[in-house]
Design an enzyme around this catalytic site. Structure first.
Site, PDB file in Angstrom:
ATOM      1  N   CYS A 138      -5.954  -4.570  -9.060  1.00 17.70           N
ATOM      2  CA  CYS A 138      -6.017  -3.217  -8.516  1.00 17.70           C
ATOM      3  C   CYS A 138      -4.820  -2.910  -7.639  1.00 17.70           C
ATOM      4  O   CYS A 138      -4.788  -3.281  -6.459  1.00 17.70           O
ATOM      5  CB  CYS A 138      -7.310  -3.046  -7.730  1.00 17.70           C
ATOM      6  SG  CYS A 138      -7.405  -1.427  -6.970  1.00 17.70           S
ATOM      7  N   CYS A 141      -5.590  -0.814  -4.540  1.00 20.55           N
ATOM      8  CA  CYS A 141      -6.231  -1.517  -3.415  1.00 20.55           C
ATOM      9  C   CYS A 141      -5.225  -2.415  -2.693  1.00 20.55           C
ATOM     10  O   CYS A 141      -5.264  -2.530  -1.481  1.00 20.55           O
ATOM     11  CB  CYS A 141      -7.357  -2.434  -3.876  1.00 20.55           C
ATOM     12  SG  CYS A 141      -8.344  -1.820  -5.191  1.00 20.55           S
ATOM     13  N   ASP A 142      -4.403  -3.113  -3.456  1.00 16.08           N
ATOM     14  CA  ASP A 142      -3.622  -4.205  -2.877  1.00 16.08           C
ATOM     15  C   ASP A 142      -2.114  -3.965  -2.813  1.00 16.08           C
ATOM     16  O   ASP A 142      -1.396  -4.768  -2.212  1.00 16.08           O
ATOM     17  CB  ASP A 142      -3.898  -5.494  -3.670  1.00 16.08           C
ATOM     18  CG  ASP A 142      -5.371  -5.857  -3.623  1.00 16.08           C
ATOM     19  OD1 ASP A 142      -6.000  -5.594  -2.590  1.00 16.08           O
ATOM     20  OD2 ASP A 142      -5.886  -6.390  -4.624  1.00 16.08           O
TER      21      ASP A 142
END
Ligand code: NDP
Length: 321
Positions: A138, A141-142
């Site tokens: 992701c 997200c990261d």
């Protein structure tokens, strides 16, 4: 030890747009739905940044905020949301027997399956070992953790293109590995990637190994034609090669296609077992959009309501007879 049998009129497995929309409709119809969230509450939209194609949000909305709003709306009408995972189902008896977290058992008169789909992985040992230590599925997200650093991404679909573009805004360089000589992504997404000077696309390229003992330090790639290998230093490695429907617990119990997507009747969310419905990405290999998932979630709740009403009418007629 005798256990009190909990019978739920409408049980919903999964908490993405399909599940929450089913919950809103079922709750408003007085079915007292209970939702078991699944391991990733909120589903795939929790790992999405801006959602710009969901009608009603002219300025777009962040995925996690949208899911929070879905949840609030479902709870407002009386949905009970429980964190947990459906781990086994038994459709041979009515009400259906559903095991939650491997330990608890609940019984459901109707079941709406909206367990969605999960990210696919390459299957390398190093990928598993370094997951969360530089390996991610992701970018949204990261990606932030790799600000001004070099990263790699695998895949050639719309997701990979979208994530590579996203990463290019944060990272100093994005190395993108496409396993064949073409991308599956839509032309507009490909063009965006190919025109981006911060993204370098490697065609016919597979990932041989992700390098690093405790954290990702690089990646070894192999050209599938020349068989030449190359090591590239990166600190983040993103996998964007598609998704797998979350249907393992239904194997042998419900019909599914070869990729594992649940089969439903035409113009319906009904499965072959009366009272069991499937909505959202778990039964949709084609559209896979939040809005289509929400649409089928609505259908599933309406169908569950009709199923329960028909059962009640049938029981009443039997009593009178
Ligand atoms: P796709 O299935 O469309 O693409 C998967 C990609 O990963 C393909 O390029 C495939 O290569 C590659 N791949 C698969 N397995 C491997 C492997 N083991 N090693 C290396 N590469 C591999 O998945 P997406 O997640 O990209 O998209 C899913 C759906 O969601 C699509 O319908 C897409 O259009 C849609 N979507 C739309 C977006 C938008 O419109 N904004 C954003 C994101 C997704 P190959 O082609 O060789 O099989």
């Amino acid at each position: 030890m005798s256990e009190e049998k909990e019978i739920i009129p409408c049980l919903i497995l999964g908490s993405g747009p399909a599940g929450y929309t089913a919950a809103i409709y079922a709750a408003r119809a007085g079915l007292n739905p209970v939702m078991i969230t699944g391991a990733e509450p909120g589903g795939q939209l929790m790992i999405t940044n801006d959602v710009e194609n969901y009608p009603g949000y002219p300025d777009g909305i962040m995925g996690p905020q949208m899911m929070e709003d879905f949840k609030k709306q479902a709870e407002r009408f009386g949905t009970e949301v429980r964190f947990g995972m459906g781990t086994a189902v038994d459709f041979s008896q009515r009400p259906f027997k559903i095991e939650v977290d491997g330990t608890k058992t609940v019984y459901a008169e109707t079941l709406i399956i909206s367990t969605g789909a999960s990210a696919k992985w390459l299957g390398l040992e190093s990928e598993q070992r370094l997951n969360g230590k530089g390996v991610s599925a992701c970018a949204v997200c990261d990606g932030f953790f790799y600000r001004n650093q070099e990263v790699a991404i695998v895949g050639g679909g719309d997701t990979a293109c979208e994530e590579a573009t996203y990463l290019s805004k944060i990272c100093s360089r994005v190395h993108m590995f496409v396993r064949s000589d073409q991308m599956r992504a839509s032309q507009i997404m490909q063009d965006r990637v190919l025109k981006n000077s911060k993204i370098q696309v490697y065609w016919n390229t597979e990932t041989d190994e992700i390098l690093g003992d405790d954290v990702v330090e690089g990646v070894r790639i192999k050209n599938r034609i020349s068989e030449e290998t190359e090591e590239i230093p990166v600190t983040g490695f993103f996998v964007a090669i598609g998704h797998k429907p979350n249907t393992d617990i239904f194997k042998g119990k419900l019909a599914m296609d070869e990729a594992g997507y649940l089969m439903t009747k035409a113009d319906s969310t009904a499965t072959e077992i009366p009272g069991v419905f499937a909505a959202g990405d778990v039964q949709d290999a084609i559209y896979r959009q939040a809005v289509t998932a929400a649409g089928t979630g609505c259908m599933a709740a309406l169908e569950a309501e009709r199923f329960l009403a028909a059962q009640e009418a049938h029981a009443e007629a039997e009593t009178k007879a």
